[in-house]
Design an enzyme around this catalytic site. Structure first.
Site, PDB file in Angstrom:
ATOM      1  N   HIS A   1      -4.110  -4.955   3.277  1.00 19.06           N
ATOM      2  CA  HIS A   1      -2.968  -4.051   3.448  1.00 19.06           C
ATOM      3  C   HIS A   1      -3.487  -2.617   3.479  1.00 19.06           C
ATOM      4  O   HIS A   1      -4.304  -2.225   2.638  1.00 19.06           O
ATOM      5  CB  HIS A   1      -1.988  -4.233   2.285  1.00 19.06           C
ATOM      6  CG  HIS A   1      -0.851  -3.250   2.291  1.00 19.06           C
ATOM      7  ND1 HIS A   1      -0.779  -2.183   1.414  1.00 19.06           N
ATOM      8  CD2 HIS A   1       0.250  -3.166   3.074  1.00 19.06           C
ATOM      9  CE1 HIS A   1       0.336  -1.503   1.645  1.00 19.06           C
ATOM     10  NE2 HIS A   1       0.970  -2.067   2.651  1.00 19.06           N
TER      11      HIS A   1
ATOM     12  N   HIS B 193      -1.959   6.718   6.612  1.00 22.08           N
ATOM     13  CA  HIS B 193      -0.723   6.250   5.992  1.00 22.08           C
ATOM     14  C   HIS B 193       0.313   7.356   6.175  1.00 22.08           C
ATOM     15  O   HIS B 193       0.329   8.335   5.443  1.00 22.08           O
ATOM     16  CB  HIS B 193      -0.960   5.944   4.513  1.00 22.08           C
ATOM     17  CG  HIS B 193       0.130   5.118   3.908  1.00 22.08           C
ATOM     18  ND1 HIS B 193       0.314   4.997   2.563  1.00 22.08           N
ATOM     19  CD2 HIS B 193       1.091   4.358   4.474  1.00 22.08           C
ATOM     20  CE1 HIS B 193       1.343   4.205   2.320  1.00 22.08           C
ATOM     21  NE2 HIS B 193       1.820   3.802   3.469  1.00 22.08           N
TER      22      HIS B 193
END
Length: 578
Positions: free
Chosen positions: A127, A173
């Site tokens: 992830h 991100h």
């Protein structure tokens, strides 16, 4: 003053204390049985032991010859040739048992059927694979991607955003303070390290925040870097996923097809390609903390009449599905095509309580990806079994940190030779006679009994300083032995504490009754007993279904899962099927 002198003397005595105990009875009995009561074990007798007791049917004298000679040489005098020595003594025999190359707990080769569709496998999944630390402020880099691939991770996640730098596309991100890394750097590193650990396919899950123009750019860059390694499906959508065997040494793309989403007229909080996980994974932070890098967004790319590039869609093998509607709608099985659905750990928990059968029916043909909840800012993880029990193939984990959950993930994917793909149990793939499916909440009859005997441990004195555990005495080790699986199988047991000993001998056996051994993991941890918090001294984890019976040398790892140089346990495994 006298008290201080006494403590110092006691410390000096204990510090040099070896305190090796007598070998456990089982080891002496096995040695005596195969040597016919003699004091030494010959090569032929050692081979007989390996075949009959250890179950190594393919072991030969040729395999044993070099290690047998090496064991004889160790400790022999300089003027004594190995031909003068009758064979292995009891101590040398125990040294042999502690060789994990010969007596490790698992098979080293791939042995599962790899010709089934991808939906029939658990996949080692990362992830936010590019982050070096926490989910809010850490740097993005290709280094954690490289490390994950070296560990056998097969599913790598990249978040793609527009940038005036980094060749037009950055990996970062989004809506956080994390720093970006160029897309090209990530893809080049993936190409170089993808198949170092395993030949089976690497899947790139893309959280795509790109405009159509940049999607075309991504396609161009991916084809240029990966070349023939990049798998391109022959049809717009699949009715069944290809197998891992058919995709060896291939890179596979997984994301939501852009054609399903109209483009907005201008820049907004809506994501252009909106991966199905983006809504759940987007951080809701104060405007003063999070600043979207607006100078990296080319607003001219956002035009309502612009079509998604065909070359980008042609790269997508695993199509992300729609995230709208009720959970029942999201889990509906389409017989005409297969897809991927992403759920947060929170949504999985909710779905498991009310739609458990739907989850399992969905994962029989389709792929379910589970990702950590947004509150896990320190890159912690959830317990992976909740996903596996319902057939989720991609239980996505933050690989940057450590903890019990990550150790369970590492333990699961030691199965099948560590290739990153583990065949799911048949009860998660096929429906029953009356179309019923597996129910993890239902307590089933005991199917197998696992016996684990903990004999002894070695290696701490080599790997740790003498004062690492206790300043004034040798450590007080004990071993925890746990089963993690379906609720009915979860159990914790522990040995007694061995006081003041670098070479503990416990000689204790534990029995575990297993209702679903196919999903059970054996977790082992050694600690040093302390007055406050017990000190960590090593850990490991294995799938029960993969354990080799007999005496086994079990190498322990540090907190992050890296093997310690010398620390091992000598165990015995017995598995009885009822």
């Amino acid at each position: 003053m006298k008290t201080k002198i006494f403590k110092l003397v006691e410390f000096l005595i204990k510090k040099g204390k070896v305190n090796k105990e007598e070998p456990p009875y089982d080891l002496k009995e096995a040695f005596s049985k195969f040597t016919n009561g003699e004091n030494d074990m010959s090569k032929d007798q050692l081979l007989q032991f390996m075949v009959e007791y250890q179950g190594e049917q393919n072991c030969t004298l040729l395999d044993l010859e070099p290690i047998f000679e090496k064991l004889l040489q160790n400790g022999s005098s300089s003027n004594e040739s190995t031909s003068d020595i009758a064979g292995l003594s009891l101590d040398k025999f125990i040294d042999f048992l502690l060789l994990d190359d010969f007596n490790g707990p698992l098979k080293n080769e791939v042995h599962h059927d790899m010709n089934a569709p991808l939906s029939h496998y658990f996949m080692y999944t990362g992830h936010n694979s590019y982050l070096t630390g926490n989910q809010l402020t850490s740097e993005s880099s290709d280094e954690p991607i490289i490390e994950a691939l070296k560990q056998g991770v097969r599913v790598i996640e990249l978040d793609l955003w527009a940038s005036t730098k980094h060749g037009g596309i950055k990996v970062v991100h989004g809506r956080t303070l994390t720093t970006p890394v160029p897309l090209t750097k990530c893809l080049e590193s993936i190409k170089e390290h993808a198949f170092v650990k395993s030949d089976f396919p690497v899947i790139l899950t893309l959280e795509d925040h790109l405009t159509p123009k940049l999607q075309a750019k991504f396609a161009e860059v991916a084809v240029q870097i990966f070349g023939e390694m990049l798998y391109c499906p022959q049809t717009d959508f699949l009715t069944e996923f290809p197998s891992p065997a058919s995709l060896k040494k291939m890179i596979v793309i997984s994301t939501k097809p852009p054609k399903e989403y109209p483009q907005p007229d201008g820049v907004s909080n809506q994501v252009p390609n909106g991966s199905e996980s983006s809504e759940d994974e987007t951080w809701e932070l104060q405007d003063s903390i999070v600043k979207l890098d607006k100078e990296d967004i080319n607003t001219s790319d956002y035009k309502s009449n612009q079509q998604s590039p065909r070359e980008y869609r042609q790269l997508i093998t695993i199509h992300g599905g729609k995230s709208e509607g009720t959970m029942k709608d999201r889990l509906k099985v389409d017989d005409g095509k297969v897809r991927r659905l992403s759920l947060s750990e929170k949504k999985l928990k909710t779905a498991s309580e009310s739609h458990g059968a739907d989850l399992i029916r969905f994962t029989q043909k389709n792929i379910l990806r589970i990702f950590p909840k947004g509150e896990r800012v320190k890159s912690s993880n959830f317990r992976p079994h909740l996903g596996w029990m319902y057939g989720a193939q991609m239980v996505a984990f933050n690989m940057q940190g450590y903890g019990k959950s990550l150790r369970l993930m590492q333990g699961m994917f030691k199965a099948n030779g560590g290739c990153g793909y583990v065949k799911k149990p048949e009860f998660l793939i096929q429906e029953g006679a009356d179309s019923e499916v597996f129910d993890p909440k239902r307590t089933l009859p005991v199917k197998q009994i696992l016996k684990v005997k903990v004999y002894k441990g070695v290696g701490w004195k080599s790997d740790f300083s003498r004062t690492h555990f206790d300043r004034f005495s040798p450590p007080d080790f004990y071993t925890k032995v746990c089963i993690v699986g379906v609720g009915a199988d979860c159990t914790k047991k522990r040995t007694r504490v061995k006081m003041d000993n670098w070479y503990p001998v416990w000689d204790e056996e534990f029995e575990f009754q297993l209702t679903v051994p196919e999903l059970a993991l054996l977790r082992i941890e050694v600690k040093d007993k302390d007055q406050t918090k017990d000190d960590f001294a090593g850990q490991t984890c294995f799938p029960v279904s993969e354990l080799r019976c007999g005496f086994r040398s079990v190498r322990l790892c540090d907190r992050k899962g890296k093997e310690l140089k010398s620390v091992k346990l000598l165990l015995r495994f017995e598995l009885e099927t009822l």
